[in-house]
Enzyme design. Structure first.
Site, PDB file in Angstrom:
ATOM      1  N   CYS A   1      38.658  49.241  41.372  1.00  0.00           N
ATOM      2  CA  CYS A   1      37.225  49.119  41.667  1.00  0.00           C
ATOM      3  C   CYS A   1      36.899  50.105  42.783  1.00  0.00           C
ATOM      4  CB  CYS A   1      36.845  47.690  42.034  1.00  0.00           C
ATOM      5  SG  CYS A   1      37.768  46.969  43.397  1.00  0.00           S
TER       6      CYS A   1
ATOM      7  N   ALA B   1      45.467  38.196  40.847  1.00  0.00           N
ATOM      8  CA  ALA B   1      44.473  37.309  41.465  1.00  0.00           C
ATOM      9  C   ALA B   1      43.116  37.998  41.572  1.00  0.00           C
ATOM     10  CB  ALA B   1      44.953  36.860  42.840  1.00  0.00           C
TER      11      ALA B   1
END
Length: 433
Positions: free
Chosen positions: A375, A255
């Site tokens: 990230c 997701a």
């Protein structure tokens, strides 16, 4: 309420209580705002206060003669909002003071009007001296928590100041062109026809940076799947995974589906794409994105770390592991990260990453590739994580990635926030011997 401007400040102050004191995410707080409210102004206030919280907090401590009671945290947040407006927004300062003071009434705290007025006027009057004092301390100067500054300074001794500065910048809006429907050059021309400035990013073959961010419904062909919003660094995943025709591909922790959508756009000849996402709510975002893009894949709502619950026994030729992480590479997009993350959170993230990585490796066929992505800019989640895995596996090899403009971390590559205008990302590609 005498002024139509008071409500946004009240709303922002109460949202900040939920974010700062109760741990609510900025995204969730924005979703809860009444659509009839001045959402653009409220969003500017929330992002701004959170981005500069550590500096504004230190300034507030210097302005207040004594601390406010716990039940008056909304007044404290209102003061932060007023200070942000004074220092960082291009508004008339007398109006900022008047409206912030008046907003105390809408909080039901009329007693605080004198306090707010005194603090804001002192901030105006003693601006130069107060700002000079704030710059004597790293936390208030760079507006980051001390523990994070120490980590970044130790890990990036030549770049730490630039990283912290990049985290406080307003993020650009990057787009991913759907090459199944158009070319990047043609879409740039379409933007120009509509009076929208943009340029191609040289970090990716599909990435575009808009000159000015805008609502997605203003973007040509967005509703038809012609373009998606995705940072240029995230777009590298579909290129680095090196998918071949007929490959069976797994996207773990998938997701909201941006990388999976890019894979389907870039590699329509792949054999099958399987997405695994633990959260039912976040899985709905995948379905929405796929519907807009006109693509489809197998979506399993399950824990990627427990393949016995969802795997059918057939091996994958490619695995994309977009690992849960601290998200310290995207602070400029989510400034609440600076308040919500702790060293304990980092330790918990590394344990989860290790668990998922070990669980998925047996699902990869010999000769196959696993692309590990975060990230994050923290080495514990990135090169240290992959180095430890390589140390315990005799059947895993680190493959060099052709990103000579990124920092070579051995293993993997690190993109720091602001490099080529991108978010902070880490990539490592492992091949099964």
């Amino acid at each position: 309420m005498k002024s139509r401007h008071n409500k946004p400040r009240q709303t922002a102050a109460r949202a900040l209580v939920r974010i700062i004191d109760k741990g609510q995410t900025l995204d969730r707080a924005l979703e809860a705002i009444d659509p009839s409210a001045n959402k653009a102004l409220i969003q500017e206030m929330l992002y701004g206060v959170l981005r500069w919280y550590h500096r504004l907090h230190a300034l507030t401590e210097a302005l207040l003669k004594q601390g406010l009671k716990k039940r008056d945290r909304d007044v404290y947040m209102l003061l932060l909002v007023g200070l942000y407006e004074l220092l960082y927004m291009d508004n008339e300062q007398y109006a900022v003071v008047n409206e912030t003071v008046s907003a105390a009434n809408t909080l039901g705290k009329s007693w605080a009007k004198g306090l707010l007025n005194a603090c804001l006027r002192r901030a105006q009057r003693e601006h130069e001296a107060l700002q000079k004092n704030l710059d004597q301390n790293d936390a208030s100067h760079y507006s980051h928590p001390d523990w994070f500054i120490d980590l970044v300074r130790n890990q990036y001794p030549h770049h730490w100041q630039r990283v912290l500065q990049a985290n406080n910048e307003r993020p650009p809006m990057h787009l991913r062109v759907n090459t199944r429907t158009t070319t990047r050059a043609d879409y740039l021309a379409l933007l120009a026809e509509n009076g929208m400035g943009a340029h191609a990013l040289d970090s990716s073959t599909t990435a575009i940076a808009l000159a000015t961010p805008m609502p997605v419904d203003k973007l040509p062909a967005f509703d038809r799947g012609g373009v998606s919003v995705q940072d240029g660094a995230a777009q590298l995943a579909a290129e680095l995974l090196d998918v071949r025709p007929g490959d069976r591909v797994l996207d773990a922790c998938a997701a909201p589906g941006g990388k999976a959508g890019h894979l389907l756009e870039r590699h329509p000849e792949m054999g099958q794409l399987v997405l695994v996402e633990r959260s039912p709510g976040r899985s709905e975002h995948i379905v929405e994105n796929f519907r807009r893009l006109g693509v489809d894949a197998v979506i399993k709502i399950a824990d990627a770390a427990c393949p016995q619950d969802w795997w059918d026994g057939r091996l994958f030729q490619r695995i994309l592991l977009d690992a849960p992480c601290s998200a310290t590479g995207v602070i400029r997009r989510h400034p609440d990260i600076k308040l919500h993350r702790t060293l304990q959170h980092i330790a918990e993230a590394t344990r989860l990453q290790r668990k998922i990585l070990r669980a998925l490796w047996p699902l990869l066929e010999p000769g196959g590739k696993l692309l590990y992505v975060t990230c994050s800019i923290l080495s514990a989640e990135n090169q240290e994580q992959i180095a430890a895995f390589l140390g315990e596996r005799t059947d895993a090899t680190d493959l060099a990635l052709d990103l000579d403009w990124a920092q070579q971390r051995c293993p993997g590559v690190q993109i720091l926030p602001g490099t080529k205008g991108l978010d902070g990302f880490y990539y490592a590609c492992l091949q099964k011997n």
